[in-house]
Every structure is written in structure tokens, then in C-alpha cells.
Design a protein around this motif. Sequence first.
Motif, PDB file in Angstrom:
ATOM      1  N   ASN A 199     -45.014  17.001 -97.731  1.00  0.00           N
ATOM      2  CA  ASN A 199     -45.436  17.986 -98.596  1.00  0.00           C
ATOM      3  C   ASN A 199     -47.027  18.240 -99.427  1.00  0.00           C
ATOM      4  N   SER A 200     -47.976  17.249 -99.243  1.00  0.00           N
ATOM      5  CA  SER A 200     -48.915  16.720 -99.636  1.00  0.00           C
ATOM      6  C   SER A 200     -50.305  16.825 -98.845  1.00  0.00           C
ATOM      7  N   SER A 201     -51.600  17.083 -98.935  1.00  0.00           N
ATOM      8  CA  SER A 201     -52.621  16.862 -98.308  1.00  0.00           C
ATOM      9  C   SER A 201     -53.468  15.014 -98.326  1.00  0.00           C
ATOM     10  N   THR A 202     -53.443  14.749 -97.180  1.00  0.00           N
ATOM     11  CA  THR A 202     -54.080  13.447 -97.454  1.00  0.00           C
ATOM     12  C   THR A 202     -54.898  12.955 -98.103  1.00  0.00           C
ATOM     13  N   SER A 203     -56.156  14.041 -98.586  1.00  0.00           N
ATOM     14  CA  SER A 203     -56.924  14.010 -99.866  1.00  0.00           C
ATOM     15  C   SER A 203     -56.157  14.427-101.248  1.00  0.00           C
ATOM     16  N   ASP A 204     -55.159  14.301-101.119  1.00  0.00           N
ATOM     17  CA  ASP A 204     -54.642  14.256-102.934  1.00  0.00           C
ATOM     18  C   ASP A 204     -54.100  12.488-102.742  1.00  0.00           C
ATOM     19  N   ASN A 205     -54.389  11.861-101.972  1.00  0.00           N
ATOM     20  CA  ASN A 205     -53.470  10.775-102.249  1.00  0.00           C
ATOM     21  C   ASN A 205     -54.659   9.710-103.592  1.00  0.00           C
ATOM     22  N   PRO A 206     -53.553   9.129-104.287  1.00  0.00           N
ATOM     23  CA  PRO A 206     -54.984   8.341-105.141  1.00  0.00           C
ATOM     24  C   PRO A 206     -55.173   7.401-105.787  1.00  0.00           C
ATOM     25  N   PHE A 207     -54.385   6.581-104.674  1.00  0.00           N
ATOM     26  CA  PHE A 207     -55.119   5.287-104.273  1.00  0.00           C
ATOM     27  C   PHE A 207     -56.151   4.871-103.230  1.00  0.00           C
ATOM     28  N   PRO A 208     -57.223   5.732-103.301  1.00  0.00           N
ATOM     29  CA  PRO A 208     -57.864   5.676-102.213  1.00  0.00           C
ATOM     30  C   PRO A 208     -59.103   4.138-102.057  1.00  0.00           C
ATOM     31  N   SER A 209     -58.183   3.441-102.250  1.00  0.00           N
ATOM     32  CA  SER A 209     -59.322   1.854-102.471  1.00  0.00           C
ATOM     33  C   SER A 209     -58.643   1.006-101.711  1.00  0.00           C
ATOM     34  N   ILE A 210     -57.104   1.525-100.876  1.00  0.00           N
ATOM     35  CA  ILE A 210     -56.076   0.961-100.304  1.00  0.00           C
ATOM     36  C   ILE A 210     -56.542   2.007 -98.877  1.00  0.00           C
ATOM     37  N   LYS A 211     -56.790   0.906 -97.800  1.00  0.00           N
ATOM     38  CA  LYS A 211     -57.761   0.973 -96.586  1.00  0.00           C
ATOM     39  C   LYS A 211     -56.223   0.641 -95.574  1.00  0.00           C
ATOM     40  N   ASN A 212     -56.801   1.558 -93.731  1.00  0.00           N
ATOM     41  CA  ASN A 212     -56.029   0.151 -92.577  1.00  0.00           C
ATOM     42  C   ASN A 212     -54.782   0.036 -93.193  1.00  0.00           C
TER      43      ASN A 212
ATOM     44  N   SER B   2     -52.951  14.341-114.599  1.00  0.00           N
ATOM     45  CA  SER B   2     -54.165  13.752-113.746  1.00  0.00           C
ATOM     46  C   SER B   2     -53.877  12.487-113.419  1.00  0.00           C
ATOM     47  N   VAL B   3     -53.938  11.583-111.845  1.00  0.00           N
ATOM     48  CA  VAL B   3     -53.769  10.998-111.399  1.00  0.00           C
ATOM     49  C   VAL B   3     -54.755   9.717-111.176  1.00  0.00           C
ATOM     50  N   ASP B   4     -55.118   8.927-112.208  1.00  0.00           N
ATOM     51  CA  ASP B   4     -56.626   7.732-111.937  1.00  0.00           C
ATOM     52  C   ASP B   4     -55.980   7.145-111.136  1.00  0.00           C
ATOM     53  N   GLU B   5     -56.695   6.583-110.197  1.00  0.00           N
ATOM     54  CA  GLU B   5     -56.063   5.319-109.370  1.00  0.00           C
ATOM     55  C   GLU B   5     -56.127   4.346-110.654  1.00  0.00           C
ATOM     56  N   PRO B   6     -55.563   2.905-110.791  1.00  0.00           N
ATOM     57  CA  PRO B   6     -55.895   1.796-111.572  1.00  0.00           C
ATOM     58  C   PRO B   6     -56.652   0.667-111.112  1.00  0.00           C
ATOM     59  N   SER B   7     -56.777  -0.286-111.592  1.00  0.00           N
ATOM     60  CA  SER B   7     -56.821  -1.896-110.797  1.00  0.00           C
ATOM     61  C   SER B   7     -56.211  -2.411-110.911  1.00  0.00           C
ATOM     62  N   LEU B   8     -55.842  -2.816-109.466  1.00  0.00           N
ATOM     63  CA  LEU B   8     -54.741  -3.044-108.910  1.00  0.00           C
ATOM     64  C   LEU B   8     -54.617  -4.399-108.591  1.00  0.00           C
ATOM     65  N   LYS B   9     -53.381  -5.323-108.689  1.00  0.00           N
ATOM     66  CA  LYS B   9     -54.010  -6.235-108.169  1.00  0.00           C
ATOM     67  C   LYS B   9     -52.005  -7.068-107.176  1.00  0.00           C
ATOM     68  N   PRO B  10     -52.949  -7.997-106.713  1.00  0.00           N
ATOM     69  CA  PRO B  10     -51.823  -8.186-105.833  1.00  0.00           C
ATOM     70  C   PRO B  10     -50.822  -9.479-105.995  1.00  0.00           C
TER      71      PRO B  10
ATOM     72  N   PRO C  43     -51.641   7.339 -92.392  1.00  0.00           N
ATOM     73  CA  PRO C  43     -53.256   7.869 -92.467  1.00  0.00           C
ATOM     74  C   PRO C  43     -53.022   8.755 -92.536  1.00  0.00           C
ATOM     75  N   LYS C  44     -51.629   9.328 -91.767  1.00  0.00           N
ATOM     76  CA  LYS C  44     -51.988  10.713 -91.110  1.00  0.00           C
ATOM     77  C   LYS C  44     -51.204  11.789 -91.714  1.00  0.00           C
ATOM     78  N   LYS C  45     -50.412  11.530 -93.368  1.00  0.00           N
ATOM     79  CA  LYS C  45     -49.440  12.313 -94.076  1.00  0.00           C
ATOM     80  C   LYS C  45     -49.599  11.685 -95.568  1.00  0.00           C
ATOM     81  N   VAL C  46     -48.900  12.557 -96.114  1.00  0.00           N
ATOM     82  CA  VAL C  46     -48.594  11.970 -97.977  1.00  0.00           C
ATOM     83  C   VAL C  46     -47.310  12.750 -98.273  1.00  0.00           C
TER      84      VAL C  46
END
Length: 204
Positions: free
Chosen positions: A30-43, A87-95, A158-161
Motif C-alpha cells: 500500500n506504499s511505494s518502495t521509495s517510501d521505505n524510511p530505512f535506506p541504510s538497510i540493503k540486500n 516525517s520519519v527520519d532514519e535513526p542511527s541503528l545498532k545491531p 525489495p519489491k513492495k512495502v
Amino acid sequence: MKKLILLVWSTLLINYVFAQHVAIPQFKSNSSTSDNPFPSIKNYDLMLACRAYDGIAHQLIFNILVLKSGHWQKLNGTIPAQSVPLSVDEPSLKPLETTDAECNALLTGLTGAHLFTIEDDNTLPKCNETIEVINGARQTVVHSIEDGPEYRIWIATPKKVRYLYYASPTFFAQYCPNNKDRVDIVKIVELFTKNWPVQMSNYN
């Protein structure tokens, strides 16, 4: 040497088989993949993220699960906030320390609470009215809450949100006792917030 090679191949085979058995539930975008607020998480193959606003501690809490090639990663982050930002700003994430078994159990719980099919506050019935006896007379009472906690949830591949929003789920579940969706929302929120290093100091 042969035993070492056999052990390595066995380990790779086990990991491959495990990866094949982590089934990603189907869900409607129900949302665009570009609306994913966590761009640092990849693959990743699947990402489950919850942003909770704690109005008592005045902070945003992010709890995230990421599935990559059959294995899970657990992440956490916080941002100070005096009020709920739109707005949703990406935080600094820790594992965080976790195990595949723990995260698979969490996925099972979230699936059982219908995370992948449930609707959000915008489409659920408005049912915060009750009939109560006040001074001997039956009256319709509208219940409301101000400055309650809110939760934003993302389900992403990777294809939907899919994006979900909930305000004070426990409060509204109390006044919607016949709405199973709202009971499920409380379960979903609890699964996303309890047993994490940073917890909500109070949520409804």
C-alpha cells in the motif's frame, strides 16, 4: 582434510536448507518502495520495522528485524522527540544479539496476530463509543485519549512495502471489545516492543 571439507560442505548445505524454509508471508503493498524510511538497510529479503513514540520519555524507538538469506538481524535505534513528528527520519541503528530461532518465533507470533493482512487505523471501524448508565440514565459516551503513544509499522521486501499506523491500540481495544482486529493490534505492538533493550515506559 577430507573431513574438514565435508564439514564445510555440510554447514553450507544446512544453511542453504534453512534459508529455503524461512517462508515470507504474502502481503499487499500500500506504499511505494521509495517510501521505505530505512535506506541504510540493503540486500534484505524481508524487513519488519516498528517506530514507537513514547510521550513520557519523549523519544522515538525503532525496533527492526531484517531477514537476509535465511538469517535474521535485530536492530534498534532511538531519537529524542518532544512531540510526534509526521516525517520519519532514519535513526542511527545498532545491531542487537539475537538468534534465528528467536526471530522465527517472533515472525510466527506476528503472523498469528495477522500482521501481514490486518488493516490500520484509517480503515478500522470507529468504535470508541459505549452505552453507560450515568446518574441512572443510559447515555452514549465517546471515549478519547490525548497524547497517547503511536506506532508506525513497515513490512518491506525489495519489491513492495506495506505501511500501518496505530494510535493508542490498547486504549481503543478496550472500547472495541468485539473487534478482534484491535485485539490483534495490541498483540502485534507487544511483540514489537517487549524483550527489546529499549522499551516503552508506558503504552496503551
